[in-house]
Design an enzyme around this catalytic site. Structure first.
Site, short mmCIF file in Angstrom:
data_model
loop_
_atom_site.label_atom_id
_atom_site.label_comp_id
_atom_site.label_asym_id
_atom_site.label_seq_id
_atom_site.Cartn_x
_atom_site.Cartn_y
_atom_site.Cartn_z
CG ASP A 114 -2.00 -1.03 1.20
OD1 ASP A 114 -2.41 -1.42 0.09
OD2 ASP A 114 -2.46 -1.44 2.27
CG ASP A 130 -6.68 -1.35 -1.52
OD1 ASP A 130 -6.91 -2.56 -1.70
OD2 ASP A 130 -5.81 -0.93 -0.73
#
Length: 146
Positions: A114, A130
């Site tokens: 991330d 995401d």
């Protein structure tokens, strides 16, 4: 159907390129403020599900299996033309691309990379896959509402 397969492939490639950059370059710097205390690029290794849920135990194979099942179901739905509108179909394309993109990370690295860190509201760090999943989810809800 070939258009959807090509779109999923291109989205996965974009996701993996950004994650590769984060893994090879951003990891060493850890964070790069784009707008100080508002939006940063921050390297995070997410070992759980969305926003690090279930990170306390090794859940990666559960989520890989879930991504495979979801992608197969989406493939069947798209090939049988069950979704009536482009909104419905593209919602599934986005969800499949995001699920596969994060599953690739789980298989290759054992965690999801991330990097987008929206600090203004203390939002969890997220990635391109995401974004695909969230936008696809919103489009899916819109499809069923209207």
């Amino acid at each position: 159907m070939p258009l959807y397969i090509a779109a999923v492939a291109m989205m996965i490639i974009a996701d993996q390129l950004v994650k590769h950059w984060a893994f090879t370059t951003l990891q060493a710097q850890h964070t790069i403020p784009l707008i100080e205390n508002v939006f940063h690029l921050t390297y995070i290794e997410n070992r759980g599900a969305a926003f690090s849920m279930f990170a306390r135990f090794d859940s990666r194979w559960i989520f890989v299996a879930l991504a495979v099942v979801i992608s197969i179901i989406i493939g069947v739905v798209l090939s049988k033309k069950i979704m009536q509108t482009a909104t419905g179909r593209w919602s599934l394309v986005l969800i499949a691309a995001g699920a596969i993109g994060n599953a690739i990370d789980r298989v290759v690295r054992g965690f999801v990379v991330d990097m987008f860190d929206f600090r203004l509201i203390n939002f969890p760090v997220f990635n391109v896959a995401d974004i695909f999943i969230c936008v696809g989810g919103v489009l899916f809800i819109i499809y069923f509402m209207f």
